[in-house]
Design a protein around this motif. Structure first.
Motif, short mmCIF file in Angstrom:
data_model
loop_
_atom_site.label_atom_id
_atom_site.label_comp_id
_atom_site.label_asym_id
_atom_site.label_seq_id
_atom_site.Cartn_x
_atom_site.Cartn_y
_atom_site.Cartn_z
N ASP A 127 0.83 -1.21 0.00
CA ASP A 127 0.00 0.00 0.00
C ASP A 127 0.86 1.25 0.00
OD1 ASP A 127 -1.36 -2.29 1.15
OD2 ASP A 127 -3.06 -0.94 1.44
N GLU A 128 1.91 1.25 0.82
CA GLU A 128 2.74 2.44 0.94
C GLU A 128 3.58 2.67 -0.31
OE1 GLU A 128 4.44 1.00 4.47
OE2 GLU A 128 3.29 2.32 5.77
N LEU A 129 4.09 1.58 -0.89
CA LEU A 129 4.86 1.69 -2.11
C LEU A 129 4.01 2.26 -3.25
CD1 LEU A 129 6.70 -1.73 -1.94
CD2 LEU A 129 7.78 0.50 -1.78
N VAL A 130 2.82 1.71 -3.39
CA VAL A 130 1.96 2.15 -4.47
C VAL A 130 1.47 3.57 -4.24
CG1 VAL A 130 -0.23 1.72 -5.67
CG2 VAL A 130 1.26 -0.19 -5.06
N THR A 131 1.16 3.89 -2.99
CA THR A 131 0.74 5.25 -2.68
C THR A 131 1.82 6.24 -3.03
OG1 THR A 131 -0.71 4.50 -0.88
CG2 THR A 131 -0.01 6.79 -0.83
N ALA A 132 3.07 5.90 -2.73
CA ALA A 132 4.19 6.79 -3.05
C ALA A 132 4.32 6.97 -4.56
CB ALA A 132 5.48 6.24 -2.47
N LEU A 133 4.23 5.88 -5.30
CA LEU A 133 4.34 5.96 -6.75
C LEU A 133 3.17 6.75 -7.34
CD1 LEU A 133 5.88 5.08 -9.29
CD2 LEU A 133 4.47 3.01 -9.33
N ASN A 134 1.98 6.44 -6.88
CA ASN A 134 0.79 7.11 -7.43
C ASN A 134 0.71 8.58 -7.05
OD1 ASN A 134 0.07 4.68 -8.51
ND2 ASN A 134 -1.66 4.31 -7.17
N SER A 135 1.39 8.97 -5.97
CA SER A 135 1.33 10.36 -5.53
C SER A 135 2.26 11.25 -6.33
CB SER A 135 1.68 10.46 -4.04
OG SER A 135 3.05 10.15 -3.83
N LEU A 136 3.14 10.65 -7.14
CA LEU A 136 4.02 11.46 -7.98
C LEU A 136 3.19 12.18 -9.04
CD1 LEU A 136 6.97 8.99 -8.69
CD2 LEU A 136 6.91 10.84 -7.01
N ALA A 137 3.64 13.36 -9.44
CA ALA A 137 3.03 14.02 -10.58
C ALA A 137 3.12 13.09 -11.79
CB ALA A 137 3.76 15.33 -10.87
N VAL A 138 2.15 13.17 -12.67
CA VAL A 138 2.05 12.18 -13.75
C VAL A 138 3.30 12.15 -14.61
CG1 VAL A 138 0.89 13.72 -15.39
CG2 VAL A 138 0.51 11.24 -15.52
N ASP A 139 3.96 13.27 -14.84
CA ASP A 139 5.18 13.28 -15.66
C ASP A 139 6.30 12.49 -14.98
OD1 ASP A 139 3.99 14.74 -17.64
OD2 ASP A 139 4.77 16.67 -16.96
N PHE A 140 6.41 12.61 -13.66
CA PHE A 140 7.42 11.86 -12.93
C PHE A 140 7.03 10.38 -12.84
CE2 PHE A 140 8.39 16.02 -10.60
CZ PHE A 140 9.38 16.33 -11.51
N ARG A 141 5.75 10.11 -12.57
CA ARG A 141 5.28 8.73 -12.51
C ARG A 141 5.52 8.02 -13.83
NH1 ARG A 141 0.31 9.74 -11.02
NH2 ARG A 141 -0.88 9.09 -12.83
N THR A 142 5.31 8.74 -14.93
CA THR A 142 5.45 8.13 -16.25
C THR A 142 6.88 7.70 -16.53
OG1 THR A 142 3.61 9.45 -17.10
CG2 THR A 142 5.10 8.49 -18.72
N VAL A 143 7.88 8.54 -16.20
CA VAL A 143 9.25 8.16 -16.50
C VAL A 143 9.69 6.98 -15.64
CG1 VAL A 143 9.97 10.38 -17.43
CG2 VAL A 143 10.20 9.97 -14.97
N ILE A 144 9.21 6.92 -14.39
CA ILE A 144 9.52 5.76 -13.54
C ILE A 144 8.93 4.49 -14.17
CG2 ILE A 144 8.97 4.64 -11.34
CD1 ILE A 144 11.06 6.65 -10.85
N ILE A 145 7.69 4.58 -14.61
CA ILE A 145 7.02 3.42 -15.23
C ILE A 145 7.77 2.97 -16.47
CG2 ILE A 145 4.94 2.64 -16.42
CD1 ILE A 145 3.39 4.63 -14.56
N LEU A 146 8.05 3.92 -17.37
CA LEU A 146 8.68 3.57 -18.64
C LEU A 146 10.09 3.01 -18.45
CD1 LEU A 146 7.61 6.58 -20.89
CD2 LEU A 146 6.67 4.27 -20.89
N SER A 147 10.86 3.60 -17.54
CA SER A 147 12.24 3.17 -17.36
C SER A 147 12.37 1.95 -16.47
CB SER A 147 13.07 4.32 -16.77
OG SER A 147 14.39 3.89 -16.49
N ASP A 148 11.78 2.02 -15.28
CA ASP A 148 12.08 1.04 -14.24
C ASP A 148 11.11 -0.14 -14.22
OD1 ASP A 148 14.23 2.62 -13.43
OD2 ASP A 148 12.92 3.85 -12.19
N ILE A 149 9.95 0.03 -14.82
CA ILE A 149 9.00 -1.08 -14.86
C ILE A 149 8.91 -1.66 -16.26
CG2 ILE A 149 6.58 -1.75 -14.52
CD1 ILE A 149 6.43 0.31 -12.29
N GLU A 150 8.85 -0.79 -17.28
CA GLU A 150 8.73 -1.27 -18.66
C GLU A 150 10.08 -1.51 -19.32
OE1 GLU A 150 6.12 -2.33 -20.05
OE2 GLU A 150 4.60 -1.62 -18.65
N GLY A 151 11.14 -0.90 -18.81
CA GLY A 151 12.48 -1.19 -19.31
C GLY A 151 12.88 -0.48 -20.60
N PHE A 152 12.23 0.63 -20.93
CA PHE A 152 12.60 1.36 -22.14
C PHE A 152 13.93 2.08 -21.94
CE2 PHE A 152 7.93 1.25 -22.88
CZ PHE A 152 7.95 0.69 -24.16
#
Length: 200
Positions: A127-152
């Motif tokens: 819950d805390e991990l996801v809350t932290a990720l989701n609380s990021l501004a969408v531009d910051f959340r997006t780069v984390i997703i693309l780089s660290d989760i999707e591996g682009f």
């Protein structure tokens, strides 16, 4: 520079669509869900994105990264049509994100634990991990997703987001630092020691 659109027959369009993009629909949904934080909005975003993919499929160059091309359309679609409709987070796949941050590769892939001890991350609940990720501004959340989760790669992210590679790097660095500090706060609230040595 991007090449001019190619001419495909209807049969070729359907073949490319089915071979290149249909297998990516789950990844597209996961990305859409992390952007919108809502199941229904994510489904709508994916549906609209796939309609655009087929409509503009002649702009896709066979042999290039179909996932990056798809994500670019999805991201642009989100910015243009869905961003204003994003709702507060109310449904989250905690397990998926928790598994990523607790994985053995989290330290090297995310560089999140370089100065925040591994045990702090591993001891935290989803819950805390996801809350932290989701609380990021969408531009910051997006780069984390693309780089660290999707591996682009940085280059792929630059094309997806339509920003210079230098901006990708700086935005990702800032996003990771913000996320790290949010997690540090949570860790402190849970009673973990988060003192770290000074570094450049």
């Amino acid at each position: 520079m991007e090449k001019s659109p190619q001419k495909y027959s209807e049969q070729e369009k359907h073949l490319i669509f089915n071979q290149e993009f249909i297998p990516l629909i789950d990844s597209a949904y996961n990305f859409a869900f992390r952007l919108t934080l809502d199941e229904d909005d994510a489904k709508d975003l994916v549906q609209d994105t796939y309609l655009k993919v087929f409509r503009f499929i002649e702009s896709f160059q066979k042999g290039t990264n179909a996932k990056a091309w798809l994500f670019r359309i999805l991201k642009n679609n989100f910015i243009n049509d869905f961003r204003k409709k994003v709702k507060e987070p109310n449904k989250t796949d905690y397990q998926e994100v928790e598994n990523f941050y607790n994985s053995e590769n989290a330290d090297t892939d995310l560089n999140l634990t370089t100065d925040l001890r591994v045990e702090i991350i591993q001891g935290m609940i989803g819950d805390e991990l996801v809350t932290a990720l989701n609380s990021l501004a969408v531009d910051f959340r997006t780069v984390i997703i693309l780089s660290d989760i999707e591996g682009f790669t940085y280059e792929e992210m630059s094309k997806i987001l339509n920003i210079p590679i230098g901006t990708v790097r700086s935005r990702l660095h800032r996003a990771r630092n913000i996320l790290k500090e949010k997690l540090r706060t949570y860790a402190q609230q849970m009673g973990y020691k988060t003192d770290k040595p000074e570094h450049n």
